[in-house]
Design a protein around this motif. Structure first.
Motif, PDB file in Angstrom:
ATOM      1  N   VAL A 196      45.002  74.558  59.752  1.00 16.99           N
ATOM      2  CA  VAL A 196      44.190  75.502  58.992  1.00 16.99           C
ATOM      3  C   VAL A 196      44.462  76.905  59.504  1.00 16.99           C
ATOM      4  CG1 VAL A 196      41.852  76.172  58.340  1.00 16.99           C
ATOM      5  CG2 VAL A 196      42.412  73.745  58.661  1.00 16.99           C
ATOM      6  N   ARG A 197      44.877  77.801  58.600  1.00 17.03           N
ATOM      7  CA  ARG A 197      45.178  79.174  58.999  1.00 17.03           C
ATOM      8  C   ARG A 197      43.896  79.938  59.307  1.00 17.03           C
ATOM      9  NH1 ARG A 197      50.389  81.345  56.859  1.00 17.03           N
ATOM     10  NH2 ARG A 197      49.399  83.362  57.200  1.00 17.03           N
ATOM     11  N   ALA A 198      43.943  80.702  60.372  1.00 16.73           N
ATOM     12  CA  ALA A 198      42.776  81.502  60.744  1.00 16.73           C
ATOM     13  C   ALA A 198      42.699  82.779  59.913  1.00 16.73           C
ATOM     14  CB  ALA A 198      42.837  81.851  62.223  1.00 16.73           C
ATOM     15  N   GLN A 224      44.523  60.407  59.317  1.00 13.84           N
ATOM     16  CA  GLN A 224      45.592  60.741  58.374  1.00 13.84           C
ATOM     17  C   GLN A 224      45.754  62.245  58.135  1.00 13.84           C
ATOM     18  OE1 GLN A 224      43.303  58.343  57.871  1.00 13.84           O
ATOM     19  NE2 GLN A 224      44.531  56.483  57.807  1.00 13.84           N
ATOM     20  N   VAL A 225      44.784  63.056  58.533  1.00 16.06           N
ATOM     21  CA  VAL A 225      44.902  64.502  58.315  1.00 16.06           C
ATOM     22  C   VAL A 225      45.144  65.258  59.620  1.00 16.06           C
ATOM     23  CG1 VAL A 225      43.487  64.401  56.239  1.00 16.06           C
ATOM     24  CG2 VAL A 225      42.402  64.891  58.435  1.00 16.06           C
ATOM     25  N   THR A 279      49.209  50.765  54.342  1.00 14.47           N
ATOM     26  CA  THR A 279      50.259  51.618  54.909  1.00 14.47           C
ATOM     27  C   THR A 279      49.699  52.910  55.497  1.00 14.47           C
ATOM     28  OG1 THR A 279      50.725  52.525  52.692  1.00 14.47           O
ATOM     29  CG2 THR A 279      52.052  50.643  53.420  1.00 14.47           C
ATOM     30  N   MET A 280      48.549  53.383  55.022  1.00 18.27           N
ATOM     31  CA  MET A 280      47.973  54.598  55.591  1.00 18.27           C
ATOM     32  C   MET A 280      47.476  54.388  57.022  1.00 18.27           C
ATOM     33  SD  MET A 280      44.107  55.081  54.074  1.00 18.27           S
ATOM     34  CE  MET A 280      44.665  55.745  52.533  1.00 18.27           C
ATOM     35  N   TRP A 281      47.207  53.129  57.387  1.00 17.26           N
ATOM     36  CA  TRP A 281      46.688  52.839  58.726  1.00 17.26           C
ATOM     37  C   TRP A 281      47.749  52.307  59.684  1.00 17.26           C
ATOM     38  CZ3 TRP A 281      42.499  54.678  60.711  1.00 17.26           C
ATOM     39  CH2 TRP A 281      41.416  55.005  59.900  1.00 17.26           C
ATOM     40  N   LEU A 282      48.852  51.795  59.173  1.00 17.59           N
ATOM     41  CA  LEU A 282      49.855  51.176  60.042  1.00 17.59           C
ATOM     42  C   LEU A 282      50.357  52.091  61.160  1.00 17.59           C
ATOM     43  CD1 LEU A 282      51.923  49.069  57.493  1.00 17.59           C
ATOM     44  CD2 LEU A 282      50.435  48.219  59.323  1.00 17.59           C
ATOM     45  N   PRO A 283      50.681  53.372  60.897  1.00 15.17           N
ATOM     46  CA  PRO A 283      51.180  54.216  61.996  1.00 15.17           C
ATOM     47  C   PRO A 283      50.193  54.350  63.148  1.00 15.17           C
ATOM     48  CG  PRO A 283      51.588  55.259  59.870  1.00 15.17           C
ATOM     49  CD  PRO A 283      50.682  54.104  59.613  1.00 15.17           C
ATOM     50  N   TYR A 284      48.891  54.334  62.846  1.00 12.78           N
ATOM     51  CA  TYR A 284      47.882  54.530  63.883  1.00 12.78           C
ATOM     52  C   TYR A 284      47.619  53.236  64.637  1.00 12.78           C
ATOM     53  CZ  TYR A 284      47.686  58.654  61.103  1.00 12.78           C
ATOM     54  OH  TYR A 284      48.070  59.778  60.431  1.00 12.78           O
ATOM     55  N   LEU A 285      47.704  52.115  63.947  1.00 10.87           N
ATOM     56  CA  LEU A 285      47.576  50.832  64.640  1.00 10.87           C
ATOM     57  C   LEU A 285      48.785  50.591  65.546  1.00 10.87           C
ATOM     58  CD1 LEU A 285      46.174  48.616  61.741  1.00 10.87           C
ATOM     59  CD2 LEU A 285      44.915  49.728  63.586  1.00 10.87           C
TER      60      LEU A 285
END
Length: 212
Positions: free
Chosen positions: A172-174, A166-167, A38-44
């Motif tokens: 990231v705050r400067a 996934q990230v 499921t972590m890869w499904l959105p990108y595929l």
């Protein structure tokens, strides 16, 4: 019929031939591991090309089918794997080093790509079995160096750096937050592992660490 499909192909094969999937995500794992898929499904799915998911264990059929609009096929036998190998397929993706991966890697007409489901200094992240794949997608140079550091010799041309999709939404705050601003700390203990020699999880000592 499930275990001995017709020589000319059953209903599943005919449906896949009509859909013309271009790649397959192949999955075999212990119970409770569906997050690896499921972590890869959105990108595929974002690729925008037709694909299917092949499962080797029946307990994953319901949760994974609910997570994607792509066809999800349970293949309990080697014969049923032959059924899903339609001519339109060109690439097979994998998300772990499951023992049953070898059942699909035998299809040499496909390009076999290892995605992994995580990237860290744990021993499984430098598994020598990675060498059997045509391509190994990794987050960055550290993932490549990890194999060499433990003496696993894999040709450099097999590695493809794709980052860690996934990230992508993490910002990231400067600048540092103002003094006195309420802080929230996210503590994420790593995987417990399926075996004692791969149990790197710090959850048992998490509470004293956080209090400190």
């Amino acid at each position: 019929r499930r275990f001995r499909p017709a020589a000319a192909g059953g209903a599943v094969r005919r449906a896949l031939q009509a859909q013309k999937p271009e790649f397959v995500l192949y999955f075999s794992a212990p119970p409770g591991s569906e997050y690896q898929v499921t972590m890869w499904l959105p990108y595929l799915e974002r690729i925008g090309r037709p694909f299917l998911v092949v499962l080797r264990e029946p307990e994953f059929l319901t949760p994974i089918a609910a997570a994607t609009t792509a066809p999800v096929v349970y293949c309990p036998t080697l014969r049923t794997l032959d059924e899903v190998l339609v001519p339109s397929l060109k690439v097979a993706f994998y998300v772990n080093h499951g023992a049953k991966n070898s059942h699909f890697i035998r299809f040499t007409q496909l390009t076999h790509v290892q995605l992994h489901h995580g990237d860290s200094d744990k021993a499984p992240s430098a598994n020598p079995v990675s060498a059997i794949f045509d391509r190994i997608f990794v987050a960055g140079p550290a993932a490549i160096e990890r194999y060499a550091r433990v003496g696993v010799d894999i040709p450099a041309e097999k590695f493809v750096v794709v980052g860690r999709p996934q990230v992508e939404s993490i910002e990231v705050r400067a600048e540092r937050p103002p003094v006195g601003t309420a802080r929230t700390v996210l503590y994420t203990p790593t995987w417990t592992g399926h075996h004692a020699d791969a149990d790197y999880c710090s959850l048992p000592v998490a509470e004293p660490l956080l209090r400190r």
